[in-house]
Write a protein that holds these residues in place. Structure first.
Motif, mmCIF file in Angstrom:
data_model
loop_
_atom_site.group_PDB
_atom_site.id
_atom_site.type_symbol
_atom_site.label_atom_id
_atom_site.label_comp_id
_atom_site.label_asym_id
_atom_site.label_seq_id
_atom_site.Cartn_x
_atom_site.Cartn_y
_atom_site.Cartn_z
ATOM 1 N N ARG A 164 1.011 -1.632 0.097
ATOM 2 C CA ARG A 164 -0.037 -0.193 -0.411
ATOM 3 C C ARG A 164 0.812 0.935 -0.471
ATOM 4 O O ARG A 164 0.506 2.400 0.160
ATOM 5 C CB ARG A 164 -0.663 -0.147 1.039
ATOM 6 C CG ARG A 164 -2.058 -1.071 1.027
ATOM 7 C CD ARG A 164 -2.756 -1.211 2.227
ATOM 8 N NE ARG A 164 -3.417 -2.348 2.476
ATOM 9 C CZ ARG A 164 -3.089 -3.604 3.018
ATOM 10 N NH1 ARG A 164 -1.831 -3.519 2.920
ATOM 11 N NH2 ARG A 164 -3.922 -5.077 3.553
ATOM 12 N N SER A 165 1.937 1.033 0.312
ATOM 13 C CA SER A 165 2.574 2.571 0.221
ATOM 14 C C SER A 165 3.249 2.753 -1.512
ATOM 15 O O SER A 165 4.100 1.864 -1.762
ATOM 16 C CB SER A 165 3.771 2.000 1.454
ATOM 17 O OG SER A 165 5.175 2.986 0.742
ATOM 18 N N PRO A 166 3.919 4.521 -1.164
ATOM 19 C CA PRO A 166 3.610 4.358 -2.818
ATOM 20 C C PRO A 166 5.151 4.232 -3.000
ATOM 21 O O PRO A 166 5.642 4.291 -3.939
ATOM 22 C CB PRO A 166 3.710 6.148 -2.751
ATOM 23 C CG PRO A 166 2.158 5.822 -1.666
ATOM 24 C CD PRO A 166 2.423 5.481 -1.043
ATOM 25 N N LEU A 167 6.371 4.371 -1.384
ATOM 26 C CA LEU A 167 7.121 3.610 -2.280
ATOM 27 C C LEU A 167 7.809 2.388 -2.159
ATOM 28 O O LEU A 167 8.489 2.877 -3.849
ATOM 29 C CB LEU A 167 9.110 3.927 -0.762
ATOM 30 C CG LEU A 167 8.035 5.574 0.098
ATOM 31 C CD1 LEU A 167 9.838 5.271 1.716
ATOM 32 C CD2 LEU A 167 8.888 6.507 -0.890
ATOM 33 N N ILE A 168 6.850 2.026 -2.525
ATOM 34 C CA ILE A 168 6.977 0.798 -3.021
ATOM 35 C C ILE A 168 6.573 0.468 -4.458
ATOM 36 O O ILE A 168 7.298 0.100 -5.137
ATOM 37 C CB ILE A 168 6.089 -0.821 -2.762
ATOM 38 C CG1 ILE A 168 6.562 -1.525 -0.970
ATOM 39 C CG2 ILE A 168 6.044 -1.806 -3.335
ATOM 40 C CD1 ILE A 168 7.625 -1.706 -0.795
ATOM 41 N N TRP A 169 5.591 1.588 -4.402
ATOM 42 C CA TRP A 169 4.893 1.731 -6.253
ATOM 43 C C TRP A 169 6.670 2.406 -6.848
ATOM 44 O O TRP A 169 6.427 1.636 -7.530
ATOM 45 C CB TRP A 169 4.249 2.652 -6.103
ATOM 46 C CG TRP A 169 2.986 2.611 -5.259
ATOM 47 C CD1 TRP A 169 2.676 0.946 -4.844
ATOM 48 C CD2 TRP A 169 1.316 3.270 -4.855
ATOM 49 N NE1 TRP A 169 1.234 0.646 -3.829
ATOM 50 C CE2 TRP A 169 0.615 2.704 -3.988
ATOM 51 C CE3 TRP A 169 1.473 4.427 -5.235
ATOM 52 C CZ2 TRP A 169 -0.556 2.381 -3.295
ATOM 53 C CZ3 TRP A 169 -0.320 4.697 -4.273
ATOM 54 C CH2 TRP A 169 -0.895 3.840 -4.124
ATOM 55 N N VAL A 247 3.517 7.662 -10.842
ATOM 56 C CA VAL A 247 3.735 6.936 -9.319
ATOM 57 C C VAL A 247 4.346 8.112 -8.426
ATOM 58 O O VAL A 247 4.530 8.040 -6.958
ATOM 59 C CB VAL A 247 4.086 5.777 -9.939
ATOM 60 C CG1 VAL A 247 4.485 5.117 -8.635
ATOM 61 C CG2 VAL A 247 3.529 5.232 -10.367
ATOM 62 N N PHE A 250 2.542 10.525 -7.038
ATOM 63 C CA PHE A 250 1.978 9.759 -5.565
ATOM 64 C C PHE A 250 2.757 9.856 -4.407
ATOM 65 O O PHE A 250 1.868 9.113 -2.636
ATOM 66 C CB PHE A 250 1.548 8.335 -6.035
ATOM 67 C CG PHE A 250 0.411 7.754 -6.896
ATOM 68 C CD1 PHE A 250 -0.395 9.207 -7.272
ATOM 69 C CD2 PHE A 250 0.958 6.865 -7.891
ATOM 70 C CE1 PHE A 250 -1.199 8.798 -8.567
ATOM 71 C CE2 PHE A 250 -0.415 6.666 -8.806
ATOM 72 C CZ PHE A 250 -1.222 7.509 -9.043
ATOM 73 N N ASP A 251 3.798 9.233 -4.055
ATOM 74 C CA ASP A 251 4.521 9.870 -2.578
ATOM 75 C C ASP A 251 4.266 10.421 -2.413
ATOM 76 O O ASP A 251 3.763 10.554 -1.213
ATOM 77 C CB ASP A 251 5.884 9.871 -3.302
ATOM 78 C CG ASP A 251 7.079 8.415 -3.717
ATOM 79 O OD1 ASP A 251 6.264 7.670 -3.849
ATOM 80 O OD2 ASP A 251 8.073 8.731 -4.049
ATOM 81 N N GLN B 908 0.366 3.166 6.218
ATOM 82 C CA GLN B 908 -0.077 2.795 5.030
ATOM 83 C C GLN B 908 0.781 3.304 4.793
ATOM 84 O O GLN B 908 1.258 2.828 3.415
ATOM 85 C CB GLN B 908 -1.151 4.126 4.776
ATOM 86 C CG GLN B 908 -2.171 3.246 3.836
ATOM 87 C CD GLN B 908 -2.164 4.854 3.237
ATOM 88 O OE1 GLN B 908 -2.832 5.837 3.350
ATOM 89 N NE2 GLN B 908 -2.400 4.788 2.093
ATOM 90 N N VAL B 909 1.840 4.237 4.836
ATOM 91 C CA VAL B 909 2.529 4.393 3.582
ATOM 92 C C VAL B 909 4.590 3.846 3.775
ATOM 93 O O VAL B 909 5.311 3.798 4.069
ATOM 94 C CB VAL B 909 3.744 5.939 4.277
ATOM 95 C CG1 VAL B 909 1.967 6.669 3.237
ATOM 96 C CG2 VAL B 909 3.985 6.728 5.403
ATOM 97 N N TYR B 935 9.212 7.610 5.603
ATOM 98 C CA TYR B 935 7.830 8.350 5.507
ATOM 99 C C TYR B 935 6.644 8.442 6.509
ATOM 100 O O TYR B 935 5.975 9.754 6.323
ATOM 101 C CB TYR B 935 7.479 7.441 4.582
ATOM 102 C CG TYR B 935 6.871 7.949 3.682
ATOM 103 C CD1 TYR B 935 5.836 9.592 3.731
ATOM 104 C CD2 TYR B 935 5.922 7.691 1.924
ATOM 105 C CE1 TYR B 935 5.066 9.399 2.187
ATOM 106 C CE2 TYR B 935 5.468 7.191 0.887
ATOM 107 C CZ TYR B 935 4.966 8.700 1.546
ATOM 108 O OH TYR B 935 3.620 9.168 0.234
ATOM 109 N N ALA C 99 -5.130 0.031 -4.699
ATOM 110 C CA ALA C 99 -3.336 0.202 -3.586
ATOM 111 C C ALA C 99 -2.604 -1.123 -4.630
ATOM 112 O O ALA C 99 -1.351 -0.233 -4.505
ATOM 113 C CB ALA C 99 -2.461 -0.012 -2.869
ATOM 114 N N VAL C 103 2.197 -1.387 -8.947
ATOM 115 C CA VAL C 103 2.379 -2.367 -8.795
ATOM 116 C C VAL C 103 2.059 -2.726 -10.156
ATOM 117 O O VAL C 103 2.431 -3.754 -10.904
ATOM 118 C CB VAL C 103 2.978 -3.240 -7.637
ATOM 119 C CG1 VAL C 103 3.607 -4.277 -7.807
ATOM 120 C CG2 VAL C 103 3.739 -2.092 -6.675
#
Lengths: 461, 1068, 181
Positions: A164-169, A247, A250-251, B908-909, B935, C99, C103
């Motif tokens: 769910r974390s934008p960092l992973i995206w 993306v 999104f961060d 969440q982040v 974060y 979410a 990905v």
């Protein structure tokens, strides 16, 4: 060209200003471009430039070494400003890394012939920019040696990244973008590598280029599949380019921080990315064509077109700023309204005004043909835009964090010498890679230039 | 720069201070940690080792010796060759020693009270000490002597290491709570800079050598005429110690006992004598008072009994429904104190004007005398007077410690006339063993030293070289030479000086003998609490170093130096006890107090009439008034080397690591003093202020200025306790030394023309954790109203609420069927006293980061106390232009731990899921999984997360390893951390409950902050259990969540503050 | 000059211009030759049609790659969050599908691109460092400015002289045999 010169900015002259100067044959383009790599001796200018860039790259290594030894505390970050230069630079570099693939892919799909002579080094620039960008997410973590936890691998604990974390995206977007850009670039290189293989004089070069060329022999059936693969890559890369900066945006827009939590971010981040990307292409193209006498291939037409793209994307960015502003006030959300006030009157307001100046006001000069055709001015302007886009990221990351919800937790940020060392170091790395690139690979796609020759010769018939 | 920050951030083991200024410190450590392979081959080859020692740098050989520590010959060699290091080395606690100490202290301190001499009682763990379960903490009752009080505590001990201090519910001065200083006292025990061996002129001596010296002194005084022994101490409430002193005085002819407590005022004593013709102590009962008037008294946060007073006071401010009543507090004071800041009515007056106020009030109440104040102040006084009269017998007037005797006398008179005596206050015999006018007593000593009447001077419980009035010039008294015909036969006027203290501090530098003093957790003893209750001080650990208690030192001067404090205390108490003496003794140790030993109330006849007072000298207008106050954290300076207290944001100013000359905004305007937030750190860390020179009473001090809203104009507060030269690594050379301009003539207040303040033109960066004081009209952060409003509109806290409804989400909510932990913080009960902050720091192994890091905005406290002023100004900057708005702002405090949101933005982040929700609704932080992207902190609207930007924890210093709570992970560099609701305590209780197969009862789990809080503002419990205290509080209409509109659903909610202003004054 | 068939890969002819090659390619096809290949420095319009090539497999491979990437990507995230290690994150549902979209998208693109490129290389039999055609003299011009056609010996209509003559008939220069190895 026709003897009677029409007025400078008349439509026909622009039509006539070719993307490839006349009089070139298959062999002449092949010679001229491959010569840069194969026959030309290393010039003193190149050497000096490379050594300089390399030493700045050394600074980067020192900075990172110290960072690993001591921790991110050597930077200016704190609570509440948890992100500083590292993320600002990351977003900036990624943005710059957008022009290459965009030029190659989208302009290819749109069948824009003028892309031909700039796409090769634009793509190279993309790769190098992405490389620079990629450094930051890794080193900005408190424990860089565990950064690999952000990748999905089966760990003994059975835990996975938190999707769910934008960092992973980010991780997926950036690594995908890097990979696809590399493929795209390499696929484009294969025929030229074959050319270099066949034309190189020394055994070593033959072996190296031979290996890289994968034994390409220009067979018609190969070309057939090659073309469809290239077309498909272009088709895939196009949405990818757009997705990457979406993306990245999104961060910020997924977070709840006032000034980050904005729906306008994805489009205007993408526009901003293209904006800075083209600016950087110009910054590189102008000295390059001068140094290696490529004016025939990178003509005023190219510069003119790129300037226009800059102008257009610049306007989109301006619209983004305006709308961000407008929505904050219109929504009446007290935190957003306060943020607008902060940007205009807060301790960091000078950065905001500088940003407006660099990204919106100055580029308006590009409306004028005469400016677009003035190489020096264009060069300077491209640099101004690069600065402006960096400021944009600074404003977004830092100003928003300094004063968010709890007034009791308000703070301020100022970079340390290590912040600067890391930032400037990546620039050194970038320039160094560019220098290497122009020496060992054809900076312009020879194969595609031959196609141009074919077409132009038809035109002349 | 960055290295400096590394330097600062903890009080690591320091050998020579230079070394720590140099930036290569971290490298030192790394090399120190590298094992030295050569050591073992060289084990017995002394020559080789000696050679080696010479070649190596300080830390290096210190370490090498540690390797060689089990060789007795070597020890001797060392004592000859390297006395200093040897002592450090030979006491450094390695694992083996530590187990011994642990076992010893257990046997030693156990409630079974088994035995007295650790040497005989060292039990290896193969025979496990009675009742000990490894890994389970045990709690022992003891008491911390402090001024004219003793604060009863329960100390948590892990395998014999005292790690955490909590209040003792059975103890009158604690009732289960503590204050910041008491909480932090455990760190003093492990202070690496403590003195560790007996020295004479800096050379190591054995205890026996000291005993001989003492005996010699005694015999001298018996033989030589006029060679007398003088004892200088601080205030002493210990019956045993006092008896010991008396016996010494009896044995040694011509000996005298002097007392000097720099931050203890003679005002209350002399006030009592003025009023009653004798010394009596006053015990207040705030719980019984409806209306309280404080004449410059910070009775809620300092002075004897303050913890209890705070508890009682706030019990009268708990609200369950709008129909409830509250007490009302009026405060007259020169500078905002914890008590004044949260009062219902606060009148800023200059310290000197407080006496006028008292006289005027007495006149108003018809006690004779005369006097009025100008305009607004008089109106204020009238209202207060009326209110007091309306509540005869249920009102209380408290005079401030630092006010002169007259004010105290008047207060006594007023209380008498209002019939409060016996209801809201009682008079008892003095708690001090020997109440005297300490200034006179100290002056007498100085005079005698000058006159050469002092042969031997024994000092303990006081640090006169640092804190004596500067006009006494105590150093010269110690060093002055006798006039003698023969110049090469120089002799000092004071023959022998013996000094007992925990550190080799300023006074130690000038004394012959220095005896390292044991910490109160290392010795036996007793002390009387503020109400006379005798509390037993029992040690939890054998002395870490070769230290001695005051009792042992005094014993050296008696005929039976063998008697130990343990025997003395035990015999004394058994005598006091009735019935089975052994049982009585055990019970006493168990409770920490001698049952009903409190002094009974006495009837003190008032022999005083305000009218009879000579007219007060009116302070000439336009003059600047300088007032001296003990610091809220380091007190008179004795806690200067305590990193926890140094880094604790002061309640009102939020300053850390420094003291500053406090001025009001308007005064700052007149003196053109400005301050601004620095670019680095800014409002959350670094404020640049002007430096001023203050030349007062023929002395001069250079101080940083600081603007304090709500301070009386024309007043400059000079906090004591800073500018120490020799406090240890943490405490030395911080801030400025206000004692430099403090004279015996003006101990608490001096006034002079404003021209004596000069701006040096320099700036100084002060570390301040919260500079911005206004809420930017964000009402949902701190909600407050008046009792009237609350009654009119019980849900006033929800005006303009934007909290989204629970069913706003498209998705199914997570259910918390079992326990749902939650916290309720009653803002009506918080006055920002900081007890919770240190309790949390001690419980959760929170590191100290140092001034430089705080200035970068990186302090690590898991719970912070926000301070807001209920005013909106242009800049939100105390130095700003609108100083009128800040003349006397309403002040509010808000403790902010992690809010434990159900929809936690931080979770969440997080890219690696290092922070996730537990089944009981805790926002868990998984340190091992955290990679430190920060974060979560960016996305935390409350900014309660703390990040280890550098390696803030001290992994080197041996003694500091002992203080760690083994139940809490010690976080290292690059990891995010935050409040966990003391999850380790939750789990301990859960395990017990599950073993007994029963649900966890309400109040069984007590978080560290909750247990420390004297005002019971923090309540933790199960929000699912509708009968729990926390649920009841959350059910109140005053209950609200910070920034509820963000729909983060915090488990920590707040009850809006309600003030109880006097309608009369409101109208005005 | 005539050698044994089995040592011959084929006969190669060289052209000046793309047009000539395209024209020649068509002719060779009409003549009935099946095993022949053109070598050009850049892709020529019309050549595939002239040689009668049909659509190739690359697009299909890419499509499959994309599908695998997309479905696999989402499936993986679902498995991780709902089945393998369910956690209450910020009170969000276990299957927070919105979410998971970014990905999923990126993986689609990645797998599609990889299969496009490697599919193309595989179908082309690359990398293949050496090939008999490189034995042909002047073949290095194939990567620069000349256009070649080579009729391979394995074609049953192949006859050294006849084929060579036939090529010359198409006005090819430097018609010569290519040694096999």
């Amino acid at each position: 060209m026709s003897a009677s010169q029409p007025p400078i900015d008349s439509p026909e002259i622009r039509r006539l200003t070719p993307v490839l100067a006349p009089g070139h044959t298959y062999s002449s383009v092949t010679d001229k471009i491959s010569a840069i790599v194969l026959t030309r001796p290393i010039s003193l200018g190149w050497l000096i430039g490379f050594v300089l860039a390399f030493s700045v790259f050394g600074v980067l290594n020192i900075a990172i070494g110290w960072l690993i030894t001591k921790g991110v505390g050597i930077w200016g970050i704190n609570i509440p400003i948890g992100w500083g230069f590292a993320i600002v630079n990351f977003v900036w570099w990624i943005g710059i890394g957008h022009a290459g693939t965009l030029i190659s892919a989208i302009l290819f799909l749109l069948n824009q012939k003028w892309r031909t002579s700039i796409n090769r080094f634009a793509e190279a620039m993309t790769l190098f920019a992405v490389a620079c960008a990629g450094i930051f997410p890794l080193i900005h973590t408190g424990r860089p040696w565990y950064a690999f936890w952000m990748f999905p691998y089966p760990s003994v604990m059975g835990i996975w990244p938190q999707f769910r974390s934008p960092l992973i995206w980010d991780v997926f977007a950036v690594s995908t973008y890097g990979t696809v850009s590399l493929l795209f670039w390499f696929v484009g290189l294969i025929p030229d590598l074959a050319t270099l293989r066949d034309r190189s004089t020394t055994k070593l070069k033959q072996i190296i280029y031979g290996m890289l060329a994968l034994g390409w022999r220009g067979s018609a059936r190969h070309w057939h599949r090659y073309q469809s693969a290239y077309l498909l890559l272009a088709g895939l890369a196009t949405p990818l380019v757009l997705s990457v900066h979406t993306v990245v945006s999104f961060d910020f827009s997924v977070a709840i921080v006032p000034g980050w939590h904005t729906t306008i971010f994805p489009p205007y981040f993408v526009a901003g990315a293209i904006y800075s990307g083209f600016a950087m292409v110009i910054t590189i193209a102008i000295p390059l064509r001068k140094a290696y006498g490529l004016e025939d291939f990178i003509t005023m037409r190219h510069l003119d077109n790129m300037a226009k793209v800059m102008l257009a994307t610049g306007l989109i960015v301006a619209y983004g700023y305006f709308f961000e502003f407008f929505m904050s006030l219109y929504s009446g959300n007290k935190f957003d309204v306060f943020l607008v006030h902060q940007r205009l009157h807060g301790p960091y307001s000078p950065f905001y005004y500088a940003l407006i100046l660099c990204n919106i006001l100055i580029p308006q000069l590009l409306w004028f043909q005469s400016i677009r055709n003035n190489v020096i001015v264009l060069f300077l302007m491209s640099i101004v835009v690069n600065v402006g886009m960096w400021l944009e990221r600074f404003v977004i990351v830092v100003i928003s964090l300094t004063r968010d919800f709890m007034p009791s937790a308000w703070g301020r940020y100022s970079p340390t010498v290590w912040d600067w060392a890391t930032f400037i170091g990546t620039m050194g790395m970038f320039v160094m890679l560019i220098f290497l690139f122009v020496r060992v690979l054809p900076a312009i796609s020879i194969a595609e230039m031959r196609e141009l020759v074919a077409e132009t010769s038809e035109e002349h018939k | 720069m960055d290295d400096m920050s590394e330097n600062e951030f903890m009080h690591g083991r320091k050998h020579d201070h230079e070394e720590h200024e140099d930036s290569s410190r971290v490298e030192d450590h790394s090399e120190e940690c590298a094992p030295d392979p050569t050591v073992h081959e060289h084990k017995l080859d002394l020559a080789a080792v000696r050679a080696k020692l010479r070649n190596h740098g300080g830390k290096q050989y210190w370490r090498t010796l540690e390797e060689l520590s089990d060789n007795p010959h070597f020890e001797e060699l060392l004592h000859r060759e390297f006395p200093r290091q040897a002592s450090e080395w030979d006491e450094s606690v390695d694992r083996r020693d530590f187990l011994k100490l642990a076992a010893a202290s257990l046997a030693f301190a156990g409630i079974a009270g088994c035995g007295n001499k650790p040497e005989q009682l060292i039990v290896p763990y193969v025979k496990q000490p009675d009742g000990l379960v490894l890994g389970k903490p045990r709690f022992y009752a003891t008491a911390m002597p402090f001024g004219a009080d003793a604060i009863g505590v329960l100390v948590e001990s892990h395998e014999g290491r005292p790690t955490h201090v909590a209040g003792n519910p059975d103890h009158p001065s604690s009732l289960g709570s503590t204050d910041a200083i008491t909480q932090a006292s455990v760190l003093n025990l492990y202070d690496p800079d403590r003195a560790q061996t007996v020295t004479n002129a800096g050379e190591i001596r054995t205890w026996q050598q000291f005993l001989d010296a003492a005996a010699a002194a005694v015999s001298r005084s018996k033989t030589v005429a006029g060679a007398s022994l003088r004892i200088l101490t601080g205030t002493i409430t210990s019956p045993t110690l006092a008896a010991q002193i008396q016996s010494v005085l009896k044995l040694v002819p011509g000996s005298k006992w002097h007392q000097w407590e720099p931050a203890g005022s003679d005002g209350p004593r002399e006030g009592a004598r003025l009023a009653f013709g004798r010394y009596v102590d006053t015990v207040y009962r705030p719980e019984k008072a409806d209306v309280i008037l404080s004449l410059d008294s910070d009775f809620l946060a300092s002075g004897p009994g303050h913890i209890r007073y705070m508890k009682e006071y706030y019990r009268r401010r708990k609200l369950t429904s709008p129909s409830d009543t509250m007490n009302r507090l009026y405060v007259v004071e020169p500078t905002p104190s914890v008590t004044g800041a949260t009062a219902d009515h606060r009148l800023p007056l200059r310290a000197s004007e407080v006496e006028q106020f008292a006289r005027a009030l007495a006149a108003k109440l018809g006690l004779g005398g005369s006097g009025t104040l100008e305009g607004a102040a008089q109106k204020w006084l009238d209202a207060a007077a009326a209110d007091l009269q309306k509540h005869r017998g249920a009102s209380l007037v408290v005079a401030g410690e630092f006010q002169p005797a007259e004010v105290h006398a008047i207060a006594h008179a007023i209380n008498a006339s209002l019939g409060n005596v016996g209801t809201t206050l009682n008079y008892i015999d003095p708690v001090e063993a020997n109440p005297v006018n300490q200034l006179d007593s100290f002056s007498e000593l100085c005079a005698d030293m000058d006159a050469g009447k002092v042969d031997t001077l024994l000092i303990f419980g006081s640090n006169p070289v640092y804190d004596a009035p500067h006009n006494f010039d105590f150093v010269s008294k110690l060093t002055a030479l006798k006039k003698s015909a023969d110049p090469n036969k120089q002799e000092r006027k004071v023959g022998t000086t013996i000094y007992l203290s925990t550190h080799f501090d300023e006074t130690a530098e000038y004394c012959d003998w220095h005896i390292p003093e044991s910490h109160f957790l290392e010795t036996w003893g007793d002390a009387r609490a503020f109400d006379g209750t005798v509390s037993v001080i029992q040690p939890l650990i054998a002395p870490l170093y070769r230290t001695h208690s005051a009792f042992e030192v005094l014993a050296a001067f008696t005929d039976k130096p063998g008697v130990t404090a343990y025997d003395a205390v035990r015999d004394r108490l058994k005598a006091a006890g009735t019935g089975d003496q052994e049982k009585f003794w055990r019970k006493t140790l168990n409770d920490g107090i001698v049952a009903n030993s409190a002094y009974p109330p006495i009837s003190a006849a008032l022999k005083f009439n305000p009218a009879s007072l000579p007219p007060a000298k009116t302070p000439s207008a336009g003059q600047i008034e300088f007032i001296f106050r003990p610091d809220s954290n380091v007190y008179d300076g004795r806690y200067a080397n305590n990193g926890w207290l140094q880094e604790l944001a002061r309640p009102v100013t939020k300053l850390v690591w420094d003291n500053a000359a406090l001025v009001s905004p308007k005064t700052a305007e007149n003196l053109q003093l400005a301050q601004r937030a620095a670019a680095r750190g800014g409002e959350h860390g670094q404020i640049i202020t002007n430096v001023i020179d203050i030349s007062l009473s023929n002395s001069q001090v250079t101080a940083a200025s600081w603007i304090v809203p709500g301070q009386a104009d024309g007043v400059v507060v000079l906090p004591l306790g800073y500018g120490r030269k020799n406090a240890g690594f943490t405490g030395s050379n911080k801030g400025f030394n206000a004692y430099m301009v403090r004279t015996s003539g003006a101990l608490w207040m001096a006034s002079a023309g404003s021209d004596i303040i000069k701006k040096t033109g320099e700036d100084y960066p002060l570390a301040c954790t919260q500079y911005h004081f206004q809420m930017e009209s964000r009402r949902k952060i701190l909600s407050a109203g008046t009792l009237e409003e609350y009654r009119k509109n019980p849900s006033f806290a929800h005006e303009g609420d934007e909290q989204p409804s629970k069913d706003i989400s498209l998705y199914k909510e997570f259910a918390y069927p079992g326990y749902a932990w939650g916290m309720a913080i009653d803002l009506n009960s918080c006055n920002g006293c900081n007890a919770c902050v240190i309790a949390c720091q001690s419980e959760n192994n929170i590191p100290v980061v140092g001034k430089d890091q705080v200035m970068r905005g990186r302090e690590m406290h898991w719970i912070r106390i926000d301070r807001y002023y209920k005013v909106e100004t242009e800049t939100g900057d105390p130095g700003g232009p609108d100083y009128d708005a800040l003349a006397n702002p309403e002040t509010f405090f808000q403790p902010v731990p992690c809010q434990q949101c159900e929809n936690a933005p931080c979770e969440q982040v997080c890219p690696v899921g290092a922070t996730a929700h537990s089944a009981e609704g805790l926002n868990d932080m998984v340190y091992n999984r955290c990679i430190g992207t920060r974060y979560c902190s960016n996305n935390c609207p409350y900014k309660v997360r703390r990040f280890n930007f550098l390696r803030f924890q001290d992994w080197e210093t041996p003694s500091l390893k002992l203080i760690r709570n083994p139940e809490v992970t010690v976080r290292s560099r690059g990891v995010m951390e935050k409040c966990t609701y003391c999850v380790q305590r939750i789990n301990n209780v859960r395990i017990e409950a599950e073993k007994q197969n029963r649900p966890i009862a309400d109040g069984e789990i007590v978080t560290a902050c909750e247990s420390a809080c004297p005002s019971e503002a923090i309540v933790f419990g199960n929000a699912n259990d509708k009968t729990s205290r926390v649920s009841k509080l959350k059910a109140q209409t005053r209950n609200y969540a910070i920034l509820g509109e963000l729909n983060t659903r915090p488990r920590t909610t707040y009850q809006a503050a309600v003030r109880n202003p006097n309608p009369e004054l409101e109208k005005a | 000059m005539i050698q044994h068939r089995s040592h011959i890969y084929g006969v190669i002819g060289e052209f000046e211009s793309p047009e000539q090659l395209v024209h020649a390619a068509a002719k060779i096809r009409e003549e009935g030759y099946r095993y022949y290949e053109c070598y050009t420095p850049f892709p020529l319009e019309g050549l595939p049609e002239a040689m009668g090539m049909r659509r190739n497999m690359v697009p299909l491979i890419t499509l499959i790659g994309g599908l695998v990437g997309g479905l696999g990507g989402f499936g993986f995230q679902y498995w991780v969050n709902v089945i393998s290690y369910p956690m209450n994150i910020a009170g969000r549902p276990l299957n927070s599908w919105p979410a998971f979209i970014p990905v999923t998208f990126e993986l689609t693109i990645l797998c599609a691109s990889l299969s496009a490129v490697f599919g193309m290389l595989a179908l082309n039999g690359l990398p293949q460092p050496h090939h008999p055609i490189f034995n042909a003299p002047r073949f290095s011009h194939a990567s620069s400015d000349r256009f070649f056609v080579c009729i391979q010996a394995r074609d049953k209509k192949f006859h050294l002289e006849a084929t060579a003559r036939f090529l010359q008939g198409l006005s090819a220069h430097h018609v010569s045999e290519v040694q096999d190895d």
